[in-house]
Design an enzyme around this catalytic site. Sequence first.
Site, PDB file in Angstrom:
ATOM      1  N   SER A   1       0.828  -1.194   0.000  1.00  0.00           N
ATOM      2  CA  SER A   1       0.000   0.000   0.000  1.00  0.00           C
ATOM      3  C   SER A   1       0.873   1.259   0.000  1.00  0.00           C
ATOM      4  CB  SER A   1      -0.948  -0.045   1.215  1.00  0.00           C
ATOM      5  OG  SER A   1      -1.967   0.910   1.106  1.00  0.00           O
TER       6      SER A   1
ATOM      7  N   ASP B   1      -9.891  -4.990  -4.359  1.00  0.00           N
ATOM      8  CA  ASP B   1      -9.292  -3.945  -3.513  1.00  0.00           C
ATOM      9  C   ASP B   1     -10.124  -2.672  -3.594  1.00  0.00           C
ATOM     10  OD1 ASP B   1      -7.661  -2.072  -2.211  1.00  0.00           O
ATOM     11  OD2 ASP B   1      -5.824  -3.033  -2.923  1.00  0.00           O
TER      12      ASP B   1
ATOM     13  N   HIS C   1      -7.836  -5.569  -0.048  1.00  0.00           N
ATOM     14  CA  HIS C   1      -6.589  -4.837   0.186  1.00  0.00           C
ATOM     15  C   HIS C   1      -5.745  -5.621   1.174  1.00  0.00           C
ATOM     16  CE1 HIS C   1      -4.086  -1.316  -0.144  1.00  0.00           C
ATOM     17  NE2 HIS C   1      -4.090  -1.115   1.161  1.00  0.00           N
TER      18      HIS C   1
END
Length: 217
Positions: free
Chosen positions: A115, A167, A198
């Site tokens: 991320s 996601d 995610h």
Amino acid sequence: MLDSIVKETSSNPDAAVIWMHGLGADGNDFADIVPDLGLPANAAIRFIFPHAPIMPVTINAGYNMRAWYDISEMNLDSNPDIAGIEKNSKLVAELIDAEVEKGISSERIVLIGFSQGVVMALHTATRYPKKLAGAASLSSYFPTTDTMPKDGINAKIPVFFGHGTFDQVVPAALGKKAFEFLKANGNPAEMHVYDMQHSVCLEELGVLGTWLGSLIN
């Protein structure tokens, strides 16, 4: 120097992986997944899991948390915090410098991120002045492609992309956009998509481990 968790697969590592966590997490987030990479038994790698600085984050009501840079809106591809990215990228570069000073060749150092940590990995890797082995993007994007030095020593660095089709934090389209940009730039880039949100999954980590082993075998 950023505080970090360090784990080694051998008492005499000859390669290093610097792995950046996502927003609001810390180095513990991925520190226990090394066995899931399925690395060769003779792999001698030092894994460094740094803790990002603590700072207020706009989209989280200005609360202080561990973050690599500020995020001002949910449209991640818009108005990125370039100043914050560049500031903390220097701290990641210091971690690379420290490994080189310990005797690890820069060409055996890989940056990995999840991320927000990917932005640090890609931004730093493509700008670092000494040749690196590669970088990996897990569920993320690359907001500073417009300023990437396309003729730098790491401009064609190998890059691994992994992303979840479901996601809802970082849309898979942003990961694909980053992948296609680097592929068009001539980078040996590969993208793997998984039925997940995610996150990361065991299948992804196994493929990542194979890729990692191919870089520093």
